[in-house]
Design an enzyme around this catalytic site. Structure first.
Site, PDB file in Angstrom:
ATOM      1  CE  LYS A  40      -4.040   2.120   0.536  1.00 13.22           C
ATOM      2  NZ  LYS A  40      -5.046   2.146  -0.539  1.00 13.22           N
ATOM      3  CG  ASN A  44      -1.767   4.973  -1.082  1.00 11.99           C
ATOM      4  OD1 ASN A  44      -2.261   4.610  -2.135  1.00 11.99           O
ATOM      5  ND2 ASN A  44      -2.414   4.898   0.060  1.00 11.99           N
ATOM      6  CB  SER A 115      -6.878  10.866  -0.848  1.00  9.76           C
ATOM      7  OG  SER A 115      -5.574  10.443  -0.474  1.00  9.76           O
ATOM      8  CD  GLU A 127      -2.696  11.036   2.128  1.00 10.26           C
ATOM      9  OE1 GLU A 127      -3.017  12.235   1.989  1.00 10.26           O
ATOM     10  OE2 GLU A 127      -3.121  10.127   1.398  1.00 10.26           O
TER      11      GLU A 127
END
Length: 206
Positions: A40, A44, A115, A127
């Site tokens: 992940k 990302n 995002s 983030e």
């Protein structure tokens, strides 16, 4: 897939996995979940920052060779840090992972926007520090060079909450608006020099 980072005993999360699966979302409890977490992170931290900076969906990142070179360089950095941490994921090396990304992961998500891009457009913090920032910190602690990753962190932080980021509701991002010169050449082309010629050629050392 759910599990625990601190033990291979999946019995504590097996009921949760069963409940999620019964609710219609396929789920299974597995040991060695750390490999899934790193998978992940690779996706990302590899794709999201550049998509946010350019204001484009994932598919656009794979459509141009110069952008692929930037992605490849940062994915290599993440793999190097992961190896230095003594961790493993589902691919033996960065080359195998990149092949999987371009053949299997990007095509079905080609129209997706990250995002981070949505946060920037909404004027929210992203983030970036929890993902790319953590890769940079771990690389520094392990003595692993990660010149591209901190550069992305700096650029994304510069957009967080900025008028130039929040007012862009269309497909164009900040770097596509500022495609003027950067140190004597187009910014994207300079960055795309990437790891192939030493990341230093694009963003400098450190």
């Amino acid at each position: 897939r759910i599990g625990c980072l601190f033990t291979d005993d999946v019995s504590p999360v097996t009921p949760l996995a069963a409940a999620i699966d019964a609710g219609g979302i396929p789920c299974v409890a597995v040991d060695g979940i750390e490999g899934d977490v790193w998978a992940k992170v690779l996706y990302n931290a590899g794709l999201n920052p550049l998509g946010a900076l350019l204001g484009v969906p994932y598919g656009a990142l794979a459509a141009r060779p110069e952008l692929q070179r930037i992605l490849d360089a940062v994915m290599d950095e993440i793999f190097d840090v992961m190896r230095a941490e003594g961790a493993e994921t589902h691919w033996t090396d960065a080359r195998a992972y990149r092949a999987h990304v371009y053949a299997e992961l990007i095509p079905p998500t080609a129209a997706h926007e990250s995002s981070k891009l949505q946060d920037i457009r909404a004027g929210r913090r992203t983030e970036i520090d929890a993902l790319s920032g953590e890769i940079a910190r771990r690389g520094h602690a392990r003595g692993v060079p990660t010149p591209g990753t901190p550069a992305w962190c700096t650029l994304v932080r510069a957009l967080e909450g900025s008028p130039s980021g929040s007012r862009r509701r269309g497909s164009r991002g900040v770097l596509s608006d500022y495609s003027s010169t950067f140190a004597g050449g187009p910014m994207i082309e300079r960055c795309a020099a990437g790891r192939a010629g030493g990341w230093e050629a694009g963003v400098g050392r450190g």
